[in-house]
Design a protein around this motif. Structure first.
Motif, PDB file in Angstrom:
ATOM      1  N   LEU A   1      -5.693  -1.654  -6.786  1.00  0.00           N
ATOM      2  CA  LEU A   1      -4.263  -1.346  -6.737  1.00  0.00           C
ATOM      3  C   LEU A   1      -3.746  -0.921  -8.114  1.00  0.00           C
ATOM      4  CD1 LEU A   1      -2.546  -4.140  -4.573  1.00  0.00           C
ATOM      5  CD2 LEU A   1      -2.581  -1.687  -4.102  1.00  0.00           C
ATOM      6  N   LYS A   2      -3.018   0.187  -8.151  1.00  0.00           N
ATOM      7  CA  LYS A   2      -2.371   0.613  -9.391  1.00  0.00           C
ATOM      8  C   LYS A   2      -1.001  -0.049  -9.538  1.00  0.00           C
ATOM      9  CE  LYS A   2      -4.686   5.120  -9.410  1.00  0.00           C
ATOM     10  NZ  LYS A   2      -4.496   6.596  -9.349  1.00  0.00           N
ATOM     11  N   THR A   3      -0.369  -0.295  -8.402  1.00  0.00           N
ATOM     12  CA  THR A   3       0.911  -1.009  -8.411  1.00  0.00           C
ATOM     13  C   THR A   3       0.674  -2.472  -8.774  1.00  0.00           C
ATOM     14  OG1 THR A   3       1.898   0.434  -6.750  1.00  0.00           O
ATOM     15  CG2 THR A   3       2.858  -1.751  -6.994  1.00  0.00           C
TER      16      THR A   3
ATOM     17  N   LEU B   1       0.823  -1.210   0.000  1.00  0.00           N
ATOM     18  CA  LEU B   1       0.000   0.000   0.000  1.00  0.00           C
ATOM     19  C   LEU B   1       0.859   1.263   0.000  1.00  0.00           C
ATOM     20  CD1 LEU B   1      -2.846  -1.028   2.484  1.00  0.00           C
ATOM     21  CD2 LEU B   1      -2.935  -0.926  -0.017  1.00  0.00           C
ATOM     22  N   GLU B   2       1.973   1.216   0.730  1.00  0.00           N
ATOM     23  CA  GLU B   2       2.891   2.359   0.718  1.00  0.00           C
ATOM     24  C   GLU B   2       3.485   2.559  -0.668  1.00  0.00           C
ATOM     25  OE1 GLU B   2       7.041   3.889   2.859  1.00  0.00           O
ATOM     26  OE2 GLU B   2       5.935   2.176   3.711  1.00  0.00           O
ATOM     27  N   ALA B   3       3.853   1.454  -1.316  1.00  0.00           N
ATOM     28  CA  ALA B   3       4.389   1.536  -2.678  1.00  0.00           C
ATOM     29  C   ALA B   3       3.343   2.099  -3.635  1.00  0.00           C
ATOM     30  CB  ALA B   3       4.836   0.155  -3.139  1.00  0.00           C
ATOM     31  N   ASP B   4       2.105   1.660  -3.487  1.00  0.00           N
ATOM     32  CA  ASP B   4       1.021   2.144  -4.339  1.00  0.00           C
ATOM     33  C   ASP B   4       0.817   3.644  -4.153  1.00  0.00           C
ATOM     34  OD1 ASP B   4      -1.136   1.393  -6.214  1.00  0.00           O
ATOM     35  OD2 ASP B   4      -2.441   2.099  -4.604  1.00  0.00           O
ATOM     36  N   GLU B   5       0.900   4.103  -2.914  1.00  0.00           N
ATOM     37  CA  GLU B   5       0.742   5.527  -2.613  1.00  0.00           C
ATOM     38  C   GLU B   5       1.873   6.347  -3.225  1.00  0.00           C
ATOM     39  OE1 GLU B   5       0.439   8.399   1.355  1.00  0.00           O
ATOM     40  OE2 GLU B   5       0.160   6.239   1.546  1.00  0.00           O
ATOM     41  N   ARG B   6       3.066   5.766  -3.298  1.00  0.00           N
ATOM     42  CA  ARG B   6       4.224   6.473  -3.869  1.00  0.00           C
ATOM     43  C   ARG B   6       4.234   6.451  -5.390  1.00  0.00           C
ATOM     44  NH1 ARG B   6       9.712   4.973  -0.491  1.00  0.00           N
ATOM     45  NH2 ARG B   6       8.946   5.336   1.628  1.00  0.00           N
ATOM     46  N   GLY B   7       3.339   5.692  -5.991  1.00  0.00           N
ATOM     47  CA  GLY B   7       3.314   5.615  -7.445  1.00  0.00           C
ATOM     48  C   GLY B   7       4.270   4.602  -8.024  1.00  0.00           C
ATOM     49  N   VAL B   8       4.650   3.599  -7.239  1.00  0.00           N
ATOM     50  CA  VAL B   8       5.545   2.546  -7.710  1.00  0.00           C
ATOM     51  C   VAL B   8       4.817   1.696  -8.753  1.00  0.00           C
ATOM     52  CG1 VAL B   8       6.807   0.461  -7.008  1.00  0.00           C
ATOM     53  CG2 VAL B   8       6.821   2.502  -5.545  1.00  0.00           C
TER      54      VAL B   8
ATOM     55  N   LEU C   1      -3.893 -12.737  -2.174  1.00  0.00           N
ATOM     56  CA  LEU C   1      -4.608 -12.189  -1.020  1.00  0.00           C
ATOM     57  C   LEU C   1      -4.682 -10.663  -1.070  1.00  0.00           C
ATOM     58  CD1 LEU C   1      -5.848 -12.580   1.852  1.00  0.00           C
ATOM     59  CD2 LEU C   1      -3.504 -12.444   2.738  1.00  0.00           C
ATOM     60  N   TYR C   2      -3.604 -10.016  -1.498  1.00  0.00           N
ATOM     61  CA  TYR C   2      -3.547  -8.543  -1.477  1.00  0.00           C
ATOM     62  C   TYR C   2      -4.416  -7.941  -2.578  1.00  0.00           C
ATOM     63  CZ  TYR C   2       0.426 -10.288   1.096  1.00  0.00           C
ATOM     64  OH  TYR C   2       1.213 -11.011   1.957  1.00  0.00           O
ATOM     65  N   LEU C   3      -4.511  -8.639  -3.701  1.00  0.00           N
ATOM     66  CA  LEU C   3      -5.394  -8.168  -4.762  1.00  0.00           C
ATOM     67  C   LEU C   3      -6.857  -8.317  -4.364  1.00  0.00           C
ATOM     68  CD1 LEU C   3      -4.013  -9.226  -8.270  1.00  0.00           C
ATOM     69  CD2 LEU C   3      -4.264  -6.950  -7.295  1.00  0.00           C
TER      70      LEU C   3
ATOM     71  N   GLU D   1      -0.409  -6.209 -16.353  1.00  0.00           N
ATOM     72  CA  GLU D   1      -1.047  -7.370 -15.757  1.00  0.00           C
ATOM     73  C   GLU D   1      -0.325  -7.792 -14.478  1.00  0.00           C
ATOM     74  OE1 GLU D   1      -2.642 -11.768 -17.275  1.00  0.00           O
ATOM     75  OE2 GLU D   1      -1.484 -10.458 -18.600  1.00  0.00           O
ATOM     76  N   HIS D   2      -1.101  -8.165 -13.473  1.00  0.00           N
ATOM     77  CA  HIS D   2      -0.527  -8.748 -12.261  1.00  0.00           C
ATOM     78  C   HIS D   2      -0.093 -10.186 -12.555  1.00  0.00           C
ATOM     79  CE1 HIS D   2      -1.898  -5.526  -9.542  1.00  0.00           C
ATOM     80  NE2 HIS D   2      -3.019  -5.513 -10.261  1.00  0.00           N
TER      81      HIS D   2
END
Length: 620
Positions: free
Chosen positions: A426-428, A391-398, A418-420, A592-593
């Motif tokens: 999620l954009k990351t 979530l931190e990575a997603d917030e940073r735009g990773v 699980l996280y998806l 794609e994830h």
């Protein structure tokens, strides 16, 4: 080594290698024997104190190394934004030589000069002498010695060795040829000898002065700014009395002909050698520069000793593949204490920062070891740490987060699915790297191979490898009937004929998973068998007459910078396939994830990785 090494460049104990500390042994024994056999009134605490003082100096320096590496991997206050490579780590490995030299000289001087023994704890007049002599004699003489060392005759023979490091680390401060260190010792000994000869010496003055030199040396070479600007606003003359990493010494390593002073820039102002951009660089570094990260690799330490092999640990250990060291067992109290503290209070921390062309990457580590992942009651906490990091990575735009080692375990989080499920927007992208790991394993198999033995628990990796091999017409031999039945149900019916139930050990290509291959099975393999692991962890090596491959990995391109630590047990400039997959994913801009049961096209990502300069690891 200097560009044109002069006389007395090499250290006298260089050929002893890691056994160089034996040169201190006679003096340590002599000091212990003297203390234990003499009467209380004749015991010399000063002589006994030299060895523990040497050890505390090493700890002090190591703390600076770890702090600097931690800050330069994450801080926006880096001064020289370039990379460090393995060559510099190798050159700076013997930073403790100067501590050995000084300890030897302390022992010798203490033994032959009565004024150096039995020093009191404190004397005010000695401390005043030390301060005055440093500000006057030491700083002045050092300035002119340093300018002399930049004359082409001495620079090429001695000082160029130090300036080989453009991007400095704290230990860069003491990387000099032997002869140059002798000159520095004679210079710094002026206050110490004055105290001894005038009878004003004390233990605290000696300790304080040497620690001051170590502290300022490390500070000036740490490559990140940590001195707040308000200190210079409150007391403006401070800029003449104290340097900072960006205000002074980093410019000396990039410009060479300015900023010669030791710790007090006063003499550069006095003689007109202060770099004109000094204050501008300081202001710029204090403000900092935001750097967007494109790829984050989320990993974790493996064994308890592996903390010393991290980039933030011992630099020379991190610069080589992980192997257990006997002497690290002597540090078990520190090891266990570190494990307990990080377990109770730790959070994900930044280990490494790399770049490849315009792509920026970081490696984050969870403060959990391999055994934590095996404990069912730890899984919730581990998942919470991973989720928080994503979530931190997603917030940073990773762009991409790769899950390394056991962070993608099926029992832990269903290979990241699980996280998806919890955060469908999620954009990351979450990438477990299975597709590239499969491709690396498949391309490690020699051409012309018709049959392989597959040993491992049923997983998405085993299924993907089996399917790919069966599609190529290679027969896959499974020894477990249960695993055979499960795989056959998952594979398309037209591929079922290439999946064979067999207990034979007489084939020379084995695809194996860590923890599933027994020693007795390895011993039954023919001579020259290729053991190719497809797991995150390497397998135990039992045979000397067989060939053991590394875990799936690729050699990184030359354009990848700031790589000066090995990834776990892999060789230099080699990255795990799971990590490389995330980098290639970001380079290609795929959306794609790759988590859960999803496996991307392995041939597509294989060719993409080759196109971006990644190459297969040479056969062992």
């Amino acid at each position: 080594m200097a560009s044109n090494p002069g006389p007395f460049t090499q250290w006298p104990w260089e050929k002893l290698g890691n056994f160089k500390y034996v040169v201190l042994a006679p003096w340590v024994i002599y000091s212990l024997h003297g203390y234990m056999t003499k009467e209380t009134s004749k015991q010399d605490v000063t002589n006994l104190f030299i060895l523990p003082f040497m050890l505390t100096r090493m700890i002090h320096n190591q703390m600076w190394i770890s702090l600097s590496r931690f800050q330069t991997s994450r801080s926006k206050h880096r001064i020289v934004d370039k990379g460090i490579e393995f060559e510099q780590v190798d050159r700076e490995r013997n930073w403790d030589d100067q501590i050995i030299l000084q300890s030897l000289l302390f022992y010798v001087f203490n033994a032959f000069h009565p004024g150096a023994s039995k020093l009191p704890i404190w004397r005010t007049d000695g401390v005043i002498f030390t301060i005055l002599l440093h500000v006057g004699a030491v700083e002045f003489l050092y300035y002119w010695l340093h300018r002399a060392l930049h004359h082409h005759f001495l620079y090429s023979r001695y000082h160029s060795h130090h300036h080989s490091s453009i991007v400095t680390e704290p230990i860069t401060s003491v990387i000099h040829p032997f002869a140059e260190h002798v000159m520095y010792f004679l210079l710094f000994a002026i206050p110490l000898l004055t105290m001894v000869f005038t009878g004003t010496g004390s233990l605290l003055a000696l300790i304080g002065y040497i620690n001051y030199i170590d502290f300022m040396n490390n500070l000036g070479h740490c490559n990140f700014e940590l001195i707040p600007k308000r200190l210079f606003l409150i007391f403006p003359p401070l800029k003449y009395l104290m340097y900072t990493p960006s205000r002074f010494h980093s410019l000396h390593h990039t410009q060479f002909r300015t900023n010669y002073s030791l710790f007090m820039p006063f003499y550069d102002y006095l003689y007109g050698t202060m770099d004109a951009s000094t204050d501008k660089l300081y202001d710029k570094t204090v403000r900092g520069k935001f750097e967007k990260t494109d790829v984050i690799h989320l990993t974790h330490p493996t064994t308890l000793q592996s903390i010393y092999h991290l980039r933030l640990g011992f630099a020379y250990l991190a610069a080589g593949p992980y192997t257990s060291k006997w002497y690290l067992w002597m540090m078990w109290p520190i090891t266990v204490a570190t494990m307990m503290l990080t377990w109770m209070f730790g959070t994900t921390f930044t280990v490494e920062r790399n770049s490849c062309d315009e792509l920026k990457m970081q490696t984050w580590a969870l403060p959990r070891f391999r055994f934590h992942y095996l404990l069912e009651w730890q899984r919730r906490g581990i998942n919470s740490l991973i989720e928080k990091a994503i979530l931190e990575a997603d917030e940073r735009g990773v762009k991409v987060v790769t899950l390394g080692l056991l962070n993608q375990d099926k029992e832990l989080n269903e290979n990241g699915k699980l996280y998806l499920q919890r955060h469908p927007n999620l954009k990351t992208r979450i990438v477990d790297g299975t597709s590239l790991a499969v491709a690396v394993v498949i391309h490690s198999i020699p051409k012309g191979t018709e049959q392989v033995i597959l040993k491992g628990n049923i997983s998405k990796m085993v299924f993907a490898i089996s399917q790919s091999l069966c599609q190529k017409g290679i027969k896959v031999l499974i020894s477990s009937r249960g695993d055979f039945e499960k795989l056959k149900l998952q594979l398309p019916s037209y591929l079922g004929s290439n999946l064979v139930l067999s207990s034979s050990y007489h084939h020379k290509v084995w695809l194996v998973e860590d923890g599933t291959l027994m020693d007795h099975e390895q011993r039954q393999a023919p001579k020259g068998t290729l053991f190719i692991p497809f797991s995150q962890f390497p397998i135990k090596r039992v045979r000397r007459d067989c060939i053991y491959y590394n875990t799936p990995a690729m050699v990184i391109p030359k354009s990848m910078e700031n790589v000066h630590a090995c990834e776990n047990w892999l060789p230099r400039r080699v990255m795990s396939a799971w990590r490389v997959a995330g980098i290639v994913n970001a380079m290609e801009g795929w959306t794609e994830h790759e988590c859960g049961n999803t496996v991307l096209d392995s041939e597509k990502i294989w060719h993409a990785s080759l196109r971006h300069g990644f190459v297969p690891v040479a056969r062992p």
